[in-house]
Write an enzyme that holds these catalytic residues in place. Structure first.
Site, short mmCIF file in Angstrom:
data_model
loop_
_atom_site.label_atom_id
_atom_site.label_comp_id
_atom_site.label_asym_id
_atom_site.label_seq_id
_atom_site.Cartn_x
_atom_site.Cartn_y
_atom_site.Cartn_z
N GLN A 182 3.02 10.00 1.18
CA GLN A 182 4.33 9.35 1.21
C GLN A 182 5.21 9.74 0.03
O GLN A 182 6.42 9.52 0.06
CB GLN A 182 4.18 7.82 1.26
CG GLN A 182 3.56 7.33 2.56
CD GLN A 182 3.49 5.82 2.58
OE1 GLN A 182 2.53 5.24 2.10
NE2 GLN A 182 4.52 5.17 3.09
N CYS A 208 6.66 -0.05 7.15
CA CYS A 208 6.21 1.11 6.37
C CYS A 208 7.35 1.59 5.48
O CYS A 208 8.49 1.70 5.94
CB CYS A 208 5.77 2.22 7.32
SG CYS A 208 5.16 3.69 6.48
N LEU A 209 7.03 1.87 4.21
CA LEU A 209 8.07 2.34 3.29
C LEU A 209 8.64 3.70 3.71
O LEU A 209 9.74 4.05 3.29
CB LEU A 209 7.49 2.43 1.86
CG LEU A 209 7.09 1.09 1.24
CD1 LEU A 209 6.36 1.31 -0.08
CD2 LEU A 209 8.31 0.20 1.03
N HIS A 224 -3.64 1.24 8.44
CA HIS A 224 -2.27 1.75 8.33
C HIS A 224 -2.18 2.79 7.20
O HIS A 224 -1.65 3.88 7.40
CB HIS A 224 -1.31 0.59 8.08
CG HIS A 224 0.11 1.00 7.83
ND1 HIS A 224 1.17 0.60 8.61
CD2 HIS A 224 0.65 1.80 6.86
CE1 HIS A 224 2.28 1.15 8.15
NE2 HIS A 224 2.00 1.86 7.09
N GLU A 225 -2.69 2.44 6.01
CA GLU A 225 -2.58 3.35 4.86
C GLU A 225 -3.35 4.65 5.09
O GLU A 225 -2.85 5.74 4.81
CB GLU A 225 -3.06 2.67 3.58
CG GLU A 225 -2.18 1.53 3.10
CD GLU A 225 -0.70 1.87 3.05
OE1 GLU A 225 -0.35 3.02 2.77
OE2 GLU A 225 0.10 0.97 3.34
N GLY A 265 0.83 -1.20 0.00
CA GLY A 265 0.00 0.00 0.00
C GLY A 265 0.86 1.24 0.00
O GLY A 265 2.02 1.21 0.42
N HIS A 293 -1.96 7.47 7.21
CA HIS A 293 -1.03 8.41 6.58
C HIS A 293 -1.75 9.70 6.16
O HIS A 293 -1.13 10.76 6.10
CB HIS A 293 -0.40 7.78 5.33
CG HIS A 293 0.73 6.84 5.62
ND1 HIS A 293 1.90 7.23 6.22
CD2 HIS A 293 0.87 5.51 5.38
CE1 HIS A 293 2.71 6.19 6.33
NE2 HIS A 293 2.11 5.13 5.83
NI NI Z 1 3.05 3.23 5.79
#
Ligand code: NI
Length: 188
Positions: free
Chosen positions: A54, A103-104, A145-146, A49, A149
Protein backbone atom coordinates in the site's frame (compact mmCIF):
# COMPACT_ATOMS: atom_id res chain seq x y z
CA UNK A 1 10.49 8.35 10.39
CA UNK A 2 8.30 9.40 7.55
CA UNK A 3 4.68 9.38 6.54
CA UNK A 4 4.54 7.79 3.12
CA UNK A 5 1.89 8.16 0.45
CA UNK A 6 -0.69 5.38 0.37
CA UNK A 7 -1.28 4.32 -3.21
CA UNK A 8 -4.87 3.92 -4.36
CA UNK A 9 -6.85 1.40 -6.35
CA UNK A 10 -5.66 1.63 -9.93
CA UNK A 11 -1.97 1.66 -9.02
CA UNK A 12 -0.48 -1.55 -10.50
CA UNK A 13 1.48 -2.43 -7.33
CA UNK A 14 -1.82 -3.10 -5.52
CA UNK A 15 -2.55 -5.84 -8.05
CA UNK A 16 0.78 -7.66 -7.96
CA UNK A 17 1.73 -10.51 -5.62
CA UNK A 18 4.38 -9.21 -3.22
CA UNK A 19 7.65 -11.11 -2.85
CA UNK A 20 8.68 -12.94 0.33
CA UNK A 21 11.36 -11.42 2.56
CA UNK A 22 14.55 -13.42 3.10
CA UNK A 23 15.62 -14.17 6.70
CA UNK A 24 18.53 -11.72 6.23
CA UNK A 25 16.16 -8.96 5.12
CA UNK A 26 13.78 -9.50 8.05
CA UNK A 27 16.48 -8.48 10.55
CA UNK A 28 17.90 -5.69 8.40
CA UNK A 29 17.99 -1.95 9.05
CA UNK A 30 16.18 -1.38 5.74
CA UNK A 31 13.16 -3.43 6.81
CA UNK A 32 13.17 -1.86 10.29
CA UNK A 33 13.08 1.57 8.62
CA UNK A 34 10.29 0.44 6.28
CA UNK A 35 8.22 -0.76 9.26
CA UNK A 36 8.78 2.59 11.00
CA UNK A 37 7.44 4.34 7.92
CA UNK A 38 4.47 1.97 7.80
CA UNK A 39 3.63 2.71 11.46
CA UNK A 40 3.93 6.48 10.91
CA UNK A 41 1.79 6.23 7.79
CA UNK A 42 -0.90 4.09 9.44
CA UNK A 43 -1.16 6.45 12.40
CA UNK A 44 -1.22 9.53 10.16
CA UNK A 45 -3.95 8.23 7.83
CA UNK A 46 -5.84 6.46 10.63
CA UNK A 47 -6.65 2.81 10.29
CA UNK A 48 -6.14 -0.58 11.89
CA UNK A 49 -3.80 -2.22 9.40
CA UNK A 50 -1.41 -1.52 6.56
CA UNK A 51 0.40 -3.78 4.12
CA UNK A 52 3.72 -2.78 2.55
CA UNK A 53 2.35 -2.82 -1.04
CA UNK A 54 0.00 0.00 0.00
CA UNK A 55 3.03 2.30 0.19
CA UNK A 56 4.37 0.85 -3.07
CA UNK A 57 6.78 -1.59 -1.41
CA UNK A 58 5.93 -4.99 -2.92
CA UNK A 59 7.16 -7.22 -0.07
CA UNK A 60 5.25 -9.60 2.21
CA UNK A 61 5.04 -7.42 5.27
CA UNK A 62 2.01 -6.05 7.14
CA UNK A 63 1.25 -4.29 10.41
CA UNK A 64 -1.91 -4.40 12.50
CA UNK A 65 -2.81 -2.01 15.30
CA UNK A 66 -6.30 -2.43 16.74
CA UNK A 67 -7.14 -0.35 19.79
CA UNK A 68 -10.08 -2.55 20.72
CA UNK A 69 -13.27 -1.58 22.50
CA UNK A 70 -16.17 0.24 20.88
CA UNK A 71 -15.55 1.16 17.25
CA UNK A 72 -17.37 1.59 13.99
CA UNK A 73 -17.06 -2.20 13.69
CA UNK A 74 -18.80 -2.82 17.00
CA UNK A 75 -17.04 -4.00 20.14
CA UNK A 76 -13.70 -5.44 19.03
CA UNK A 77 -10.82 -7.10 20.81
CA UNK A 78 -7.50 -5.24 21.03
CA UNK A 79 -4.40 -6.19 19.05
CA UNK A 80 -1.39 -4.08 20.05
CA UNK A 81 0.82 -2.90 17.20
CA UNK A 82 2.27 -6.04 15.62
CA UNK A 83 4.45 -6.73 12.59
CA UNK A 84 3.99 -9.78 10.38
CA UNK A 85 6.59 -10.85 7.82
CA UNK A 86 5.77 -13.56 5.27
CA UNK A 87 2.39 -14.32 6.88
CA UNK A 88 0.29 -17.35 6.03
CA UNK A 89 -3.31 -18.12 6.86
CA UNK A 90 -4.91 -21.46 7.51
CA UNK A 91 -8.71 -21.49 7.65
CA UNK A 92 -9.82 -23.52 10.68
CA UNK A 93 -13.55 -23.21 10.04
CA UNK A 94 -15.05 -22.30 6.68
CA UNK A 95 -18.16 -20.72 8.22
CA UNK A 96 -18.33 -17.11 7.15
CA UNK A 97 -19.61 -13.85 8.55
CA UNK A 98 -19.72 -10.45 6.91
CA UNK A 99 -18.44 -7.01 7.84
CA UNK A 100 -18.58 -3.66 6.10
CA UNK A 101 -14.92 -3.29 5.21
CA UNK A 102 -12.99 -0.20 4.22
CA UNK A 103 -9.47 0.26 2.91
CA UNK A 104 -7.01 3.16 2.90
CA UNK A 105 -6.24 2.29 -0.74
CA UNK A 106 -9.94 2.53 -1.65
CA UNK A 107 -10.79 5.74 0.22
CA UNK A 108 -14.34 6.85 0.81
CA UNK A 109 -15.97 3.47 0.22
CA UNK A 110 -17.32 0.61 2.32
CA UNK A 111 -18.26 -2.84 1.13
CA UNK A 112 -19.86 -5.90 2.68
CA UNK A 113 -17.54 -8.92 2.56
CA UNK A 114 -18.06 -12.37 4.03
CA UNK A 115 -14.98 -14.28 5.17
CA UNK A 116 -14.17 -17.32 7.33
CA UNK A 117 -14.24 -16.32 11.00
CA UNK A 118 -11.78 -18.77 12.52
CA UNK A 119 -8.21 -18.78 11.20
CA UNK A 120 -4.66 -19.60 12.22
CA UNK A 121 -1.96 -17.08 11.29
CA UNK A 122 1.72 -18.03 11.00
CA UNK A 123 4.36 -15.40 10.36
CA UNK A 124 7.76 -14.12 11.45
CA UNK A 125 8.38 -11.05 13.60
CA UNK A 126 11.20 -8.55 13.00
CA UNK A 127 13.54 -10.58 15.25
CA UNK A 128 12.99 -13.56 13.00
CA UNK A 129 10.95 -15.33 15.66
CA UNK A 130 7.90 -17.34 14.59
CA UNK A 131 4.45 -15.94 15.38
CA UNK A 132 1.39 -18.14 15.66
CA UNK A 133 -2.05 -16.73 16.38
CA UNK A 134 -5.56 -18.11 16.36
CA UNK A 135 -8.13 -15.48 15.49
CA UNK A 136 -11.90 -15.33 15.47
CA UNK A 137 -14.58 -12.91 14.36
CA UNK A 138 -13.66 -9.39 13.31
CA UNK A 139 -9.94 -9.94 13.98
CA UNK A 140 -9.99 -12.86 11.52
CA UNK A 141 -11.54 -10.55 8.92
CA UNK A 142 -8.91 -7.82 9.53
CA UNK A 143 -5.98 -10.19 9.09
CA UNK A 144 -7.43 -11.70 5.90
CA UNK A 145 -8.03 -8.20 4.50
CA UNK A 146 -4.44 -7.08 5.21
CA UNK A 147 -2.75 -10.24 3.99
CA UNK A 148 -4.88 -10.21 0.81
CA UNK A 149 -2.92 -7.07 -0.13
CA UNK A 150 0.21 -9.27 -0.32
CA UNK A 151 -1.49 -11.32 -3.03
CA UNK A 152 -2.70 -8.34 -5.04
CA UNK A 153 -6.27 -8.73 -3.81
CA UNK A 154 -8.61 -5.96 -2.62
CA UNK A 155 -11.76 -6.38 -0.53
CA UNK A 156 -13.90 -5.16 -3.40
CA UNK A 157 -12.94 -8.35 -5.28
CA UNK A 158 -14.81 -10.36 -2.62
CA UNK A 159 -18.11 -8.45 -2.53
CA UNK A 160 -20.81 -10.92 -3.57
CA UNK A 161 -23.57 -8.33 -3.95
CA UNK A 162 -22.21 -5.13 -5.52
CA UNK A 163 -25.22 -3.22 -4.24
CA UNK A 164 -23.30 -3.47 -0.97
CA UNK A 165 -20.43 -1.31 -2.21
CA UNK A 166 -21.29 2.18 -0.99
CA UNK A 167 -19.80 5.55 -0.13
CA UNK A 168 -18.95 6.04 3.54
CA UNK A 169 -21.09 9.16 3.86
CA UNK A 170 -24.15 7.46 2.44
CA UNK A 171 -23.46 4.40 4.58
CA UNK A 172 -23.39 6.55 7.71
CA UNK A 173 -26.70 8.05 6.66
CA UNK A 174 -28.60 5.07 5.27
CA UNK A 175 -26.78 1.92 6.41
CA UNK A 176 -27.17 -1.09 4.15
CA UNK A 177 -29.11 0.14 1.10
CA UNK A 178 -30.57 -3.33 0.53
CA UNK A 179 -31.80 -3.52 4.12
CA UNK A 180 -30.62 -7.10 4.48
CA UNK A 181 -27.82 -6.56 6.99
CA UNK A 182 -28.54 -4.88 10.28
CA UNK A 183 -26.82 -1.52 10.70
CA UNK A 184 -23.79 -1.50 12.95
CA UNK A 185 -24.28 -0.44 16.57
CA UNK A 186 -22.90 3.11 16.21
CA UNK A 187 -24.78 3.73 13.00
CA UNK A 188 -28.29 3.25 14.27
NI1 NI B 1 -6.80 -2.51 2.75
Amino acid sequence: MAVRKIIRMGHPTLRQPARPLTPEEIGSDEIAALVEDMVDTLHDYGGIGLAAPQIDEPVRLAIIDMPGGESRYGDIEAMPLSVFANPQIEVLDERRAGYWEGCLSVPGLRGFVERPQHIQVSATDLDGEPISLTLQGFAATVFQHEFDHLDGRLYIDLIDDTRKLVFEDEFARYGDPTGTDAPLPDQR
